[in-house]
Design an enzyme around this catalytic site. Sequence first.
Site, PDB file in Angstrom:
ATOM      1  N   GLY A 133       0.832  -1.210   0.000  1.00 29.20           N
ATOM      2  CA  GLY A 133       0.000   0.000   0.000  1.00 29.20           C
ATOM      3  C   GLY A 133       0.859   1.250   0.000  1.00 29.20           C
ATOM      4  N   PHE A 134       0.187   2.360   0.024  1.00 30.63           N
ATOM      5  CA  PHE A 134       0.861   3.657  -0.001  1.00 30.63           C
ATOM      6  C   PHE A 134       1.827   3.799   1.185  1.00 30.63           C
ATOM      7  CE2 PHE A 134      -0.194   7.930   1.957  1.00 30.63           C
ATOM      8  CZ  PHE A 134       0.862   8.602   1.388  1.00 30.63           C
ATOM      9  N   ILE A 135       1.350   3.621   2.389  1.00 31.25           N
ATOM     10  CA  ILE A 135       2.219   3.795   3.555  1.00 31.25           C
ATOM     11  C   ILE A 135       3.163   2.594   3.706  1.00 31.25           C
ATOM     12  CG2 ILE A 135       2.302   4.110   6.072  1.00 31.25           C
ATOM     13  CD1 ILE A 135      -0.445   5.523   5.815  1.00 31.25           C
ATOM     14  N   TYR A 174     -16.288   2.931  10.024  1.00 35.97           N
ATOM     15  CA  TYR A 174     -14.832   2.883   9.941  1.00 35.97           C
ATOM     16  C   TYR A 174     -14.214   3.242  11.296  1.00 35.97           C
ATOM     17  CZ  TYR A 174     -10.113   4.035   8.331  1.00 35.97           C
ATOM     18  OH  TYR A 174      -8.753   4.096   8.175  1.00 35.97           O
ATOM     19  N   LYS A 223     -12.159   0.701  13.905  1.00 43.10           N
ATOM     20  CA  LYS A 223     -10.789   0.998  14.320  1.00 43.10           C
ATOM     21  C   LYS A 223     -10.714   1.162  15.838  1.00 43.10           C
ATOM     22  CE  LYS A 223      -8.245   0.782  10.677  1.00 43.10           C
ATOM     23  NZ  LYS A 223      -7.071  -0.110  10.664  1.00 43.10           N
ATOM     24  N   ASP A 229       0.259  -8.469   1.040  1.00 43.16           N
ATOM     25  CA  ASP A 229      -0.755  -7.569   0.487  1.00 43.16           C
ATOM     26  C   ASP A 229      -1.615  -8.362  -0.495  1.00 43.16           C
ATOM     27  OD1 ASP A 229      -0.617  -4.148   0.306  1.00 43.16           O
ATOM     28  OD2 ASP A 229      -2.051  -5.230  -0.948  1.00 43.16           O
ATOM     29  N   ASN A 230      -2.899  -8.035  -0.550  1.00 45.21           N
ATOM     30  CA  ASN A 230      -3.758  -8.725  -1.532  1.00 45.21           C
ATOM     31  C   ASN A 230      -4.062  -7.811  -2.731  1.00 45.21           C
ATOM     32  OD1 ASN A 230      -5.511  -6.917  -0.453  1.00 45.21           O
ATOM     33  ND2 ASN A 230      -7.062  -8.386   0.156  1.00 45.21           N
ATOM     34  N   GLY A 272      -3.603  -1.712  -2.480  1.00 46.76           N
ATOM     35  CA  GLY A 272      -2.168  -1.621  -2.777  1.00 46.76           C
ATOM     36  C   GLY A 272      -1.921  -2.062  -4.218  1.00 46.76           C
ATOM     37  N   LEU A 329      -0.957  -2.681   8.843  1.00 44.41           N
ATOM     38  CA  LEU A 329      -1.519  -1.543   8.100  1.00 44.41           C
ATOM     39  C   LEU A 329      -2.691  -1.966   7.226  1.00 44.41           C
ATOM     40  CD1 LEU A 329       1.851   0.002   6.798  1.00 44.41           C
ATOM     41  CD2 LEU A 329       0.473   0.859   8.694  1.00 44.41           C
TER      42      LEU A 329
END
Length: 321
Positions: free
Chosen positions: A13-15, A152, A156, A34-35, A39, A79
């Site tokens: 992903g981005f981060i 969301y 979290k 990652d799937n 990402g 993440l």
Amino acid sequence: MDKKTYFITGGAGFIGSHLSELLLKNGHRVLALDNFSTGSEKNIEGLIDNENYHFVRASLDDDIVVDRMASESDIIIHLAAAVGVMLIVERPVHTIRTNIMGTEKILDAALRYNSRVLLASTSEVYGKGVSIPFAEEDDVLLGASSKNRWAYAATKMVDEFLGLAYHQEYGLEVVPFRLFNTVGARQTGQYGMVVPRFVQQAMNNEDITVFGTGDQSRCFCDVRDIIRALYDLSLHADSPGQVFNIGSQNEISITGLAEKVIEITGSSSGIKYIPYDEAYAPGFEDMERRVPDLSRINKLIGWESEYSIDDILNSVHDSLK
Ligand code: UDP
């Protein structure tokens, strides 16, 4: 310094991809999962040839893979999650399932091998928070459950409760962290994130789509600052057992952001105001302001953000060119 093995979920992903780069640069080993739901292969193309980097394309549903990767790790950075306000509003079941089930699996796997876990949470948990700036011990104010957006934040928050409970009951080293608006190279605007959307619109000389009045504000933090904070928290002896805000305190209104994007990209775009109901869903609720209190992280690791909004916009612009 000790070479550690990090297991990063959402590693493409981005981060996750920026964080992997920093860890490798500092001499560590990275196992990334990652799937490719949000990402992408492109995010990690600069990493796959590194002998300390191992990528597995799988989802958190894959118990055997997760167990195997956890068994080799000293530190897990979790993440992987459903992110982006648009995705969350459109796919609430997927969001709730991914965010709660995924964290539970990671905590159980960490417990089997006694790995430290950093858990990604979000400034969304403050909801329509009452007093600015938002501090970790503040009360939170979420909207009604009829409004998807708040699912969301609620998921979290359950993740945070779960992480802190594993710490308290089992002594597992868990560090939940709340990311405020994070931006930078490789972030996509596809799931709603405002900065890459505005920059892309400006580069196409299309109208910049400001939702609501544009008077709402955010503090945007560069991903290069964020990963520095995550790295230091991951190694500090005293970080487990408490939640940390991570973000910038430089506030800008969304109209102000649109104007800055137009200026930096030299675009001929205009600004178009779109009501929230049209942009997201009927009854959508936004928050007016969101500023982090950073005393806790600052006290522990001396961290603060360094990149300005101009630096951030320039780097997003360069990455989209
Ligand atoms: N926003 C906007 N135009 C867009 C996308 C987002 O005006 O094309 C607004 C959005 O309504 C919010 C702010 O920009 O007020 C930040 O949105 P984003 O989804 O990036 O992050 P949030 O802070 O809402 O999680």
